[in-house]
Design an enzyme around this catalytic site. Structure first.
Site, PDB file in Angstrom:
ATOM      1  N   ARG A 239       1.266 -42.788  10.036  1.00 13.20           N
ATOM      2  CA  ARG A 239       2.000 -41.738  10.758  1.00 13.20           C
ATOM      3  C   ARG A 239       3.300 -42.255  11.376  1.00 13.20           C
ATOM      4  O   ARG A 239       3.773 -41.725  12.382  1.00 13.20           O
ATOM      5  CB  ARG A 239       1.126 -41.114  11.859  1.00 13.20           C
ATOM      6  CG  ARG A 239       0.095 -40.156  11.297  1.00 13.20           C
ATOM      7  CD  ARG A 239      -0.301 -39.126  12.330  1.00 13.20           C
ATOM      8  NE  ARG A 239      -0.949 -38.000  11.675  1.00 13.20           N
ATOM      9  CZ  ARG A 239      -1.859 -37.238  12.256  1.00 13.20           C
ATOM     10  NH1 ARG A 239      -2.223 -37.468  13.488  1.00 13.20           N
ATOM     11  NH2 ARG A 239      -2.390 -36.236  11.612  1.00 13.20           N
TER      12      ARG A 239
ATOM     13  N   ARG B 195       5.856 -38.049  15.078  1.00  7.84           N
ATOM     14  CA  ARG B 195       5.842 -37.390  16.370  1.00  7.84           C
ATOM     15  C   ARG B 195       6.176 -38.237  17.589  1.00  7.84           C
ATOM     16  O   ARG B 195       6.364 -37.712  18.656  1.00  7.84           O
ATOM     17  CB  ARG B 195       4.468 -36.746  16.552  1.00  7.84           C
ATOM     18  CG  ARG B 195       3.334 -37.733  16.330  1.00  7.84           C
ATOM     19  CD  ARG B 195       2.074 -37.025  15.917  1.00  7.84           C
ATOM     20  NE  ARG B 195       0.990 -38.005  15.791  1.00  7.84           N
ATOM     21  CZ  ARG B 195      -0.273 -37.714  15.795  1.00  7.84           C
ATOM     22  NH1 ARG B 195      -0.658 -36.476  15.914  1.00  7.84           N
ATOM     23  NH2 ARG B 195      -1.187 -38.643  15.675  1.00  7.84           N
TER      24      ARG B 195
ATOM     25  N   ARG C 295      11.857 -31.119  14.891  1.00  7.79           N
ATOM     26  CA  ARG C 295      10.702 -30.239  15.155  1.00  7.79           C
ATOM     27  C   ARG C 295      11.108 -29.015  15.982  1.00  7.79           C
ATOM     28  O   ARG C 295      10.535 -27.940  15.842  1.00  7.79           O
ATOM     29  CB  ARG C 295       9.606 -31.028  15.887  1.00  7.79           C
ATOM     30  CG  ARG C 295       8.288 -30.283  15.978  1.00  7.79           C
ATOM     31  CD  ARG C 295       7.197 -31.151  16.526  1.00  7.79           C
ATOM     32  NE  ARG C 295       7.455 -31.561  17.896  1.00  7.79           N
ATOM     33  CZ  ARG C 295       6.674 -32.364  18.597  1.00  7.79           C
ATOM     34  NH1 ARG C 295       5.589 -32.867  18.038  1.00  7.79           N
ATOM     35  NH2 ARG C 295       6.955 -32.679  19.836  1.00  7.79           N
TER      36      ARG C 295
END
Length: 341
Positions: free
Chosen positions: A25, A29, A38
């Site tokens: 990942r 984020r 985003r």
């Protein structure tokens, strides 16, 4: 030719000066540049727009210089392509409004033509390869068939996936039908990714640890093995199961190039359970990236010493958490790059 091929060499078991490093990942984020995108685009728009997906893939590479990039996408693009509706709800996560609960529900589930349904992923690979300029390898990925089934049957995320397990145990025939359709789609998808230019693939069995060792063989592993068998002659395959220490021995014999390990299994046990001959990947606790940078560096060095620098890829034991400070992620990567025997 890839200029920094450390990751690929480690997957082949070659002797290296230091192990390669990337983070599950890593494209996402915890990065402010990701959060800026985003704000403008919803989740599946980011996945389905090659310009955005490729940009997100290279953001962490620009910032930290990992030894491999992993394509920004999601495991749930597979059920979408199979005509199972998937939404990503803010502050909730994946939501499937029409979950698969019976053999009848399976009738509308297709094995798609990958170019038609997932062509945007292949375009994202092409654009990412252009941006990377052969500096480092690119990893493509897919969820394991069992992990995909969990979402398709449950209809959302869950701590225990009781409905998914119940479906397998009360309607095993329908469950195996669904698992096979997902497997066939996944094999075609990963083969298309390899053709498009990825240098390795990883299968994520995020919910494998929900099953007993016996049920794991029945409802998860035999389908992952099909994927490994179909891909291993075309590319390097990494298999990662969260909570699946009991299957490490089987994974090591599967023909995969490497086996991922989560943070609940020590390096010593991971080497023992896999027979000591296969490349391992992992297994830093993602929450440990909240420790001070100096402590992270110390722990990473210790982890490399315990796994050994060869036949080893430094990674987290699962995906990076959203609230990790940037300097802590940097400390993790730098500790590997600075490693000396």
């Amino acid at each position: 030719m890839i200029k920094n091929d450390l990751f690929l060499r480690a997957l082949k078991g070659e002797t290296v000066d230091r192990p390669p490093v990337w983070m599950m990942r890593q494209a996402g984020r915890y990065l402010p540049e990701f959060m800026a995108l985003r704000e403008k685009y919803d989740f599946f728009t980011r996945c389905q727009t090659p310009e955005l997906a490729s940009e997100i893939t290279v953001q962490p590479i620009r910032r930290y210089g990992m030894d491999a990039a992993i394509l920004f996408s999601d495991i749930l693009v597979i059920p979408q392509a199979m005509d199972i509706e998937v939404e990503m709800k803010p502050n909730f996560g994946p939501y499937l409004p029409n979950p698969i609960r019976s053999a009848k529900d399976l009738e509308s589930v297709i094995v798609p033509d990958i170019k038609n349904s997932l062509g945007y992923v292949l375009d994202a690979i092409t654009q990412t390869k252009e941006k990377l300029e052969d500096e480092i390898p690119l990893i493509g990925f897919a969820g394991s068939p069992w992990t995909i089934l969990c979402y398709c049957v449950e209809g959302q995320g869950s701590k225990s996936f009781d409905k998914a397990r119940g479906f397998c145990f009360t309607q095993p025939e329908a469950a195996h039908q669904l698992l096979q359709k997902i497997t066939d789609t996944t094999i075609a998808y990963l083969k298309a990714k390899v053709k498009a230019g990825v240098n390795a693939v990883q299968v994520f069995d995020s919910w494998g640890g929900m099953l007993s060792p016996t049920d794991y063989q029945e409802f998860s592993w035999k389908y992952i093995q099909q994927i490994v068998d179909a891909l291993k002659d075309e590319t390097q395959v990494i298999v990662f199961g969260k909570g699946c220490w009991f299957a490490l021995g089987e994974m090591a014999k599967s023909g995969a190039s490497a086996v991922g390990v989560d943070w609940t299994c020590s390096p010593k046990n991971a080497r023992y359970l896999t027979g000591g001959n296969i490349t391992l990947q992992g297994n830093f606790d993602p929450a440990r990236l909240l420790s001070p940078p100096s402590e992270i560096k110390r722990m990473v060095t210790q982890m490399i010493r315990e796994f050994g620098k060869d036949k080893y890829v430094v990674n987290l034991g699962h995906g990076i958490l959203p609230h990790i400070p940037l300097e802590n992620a940097k400390a993790f990567i730098d500790a590997v790059k600075e490693y000396k025997e």
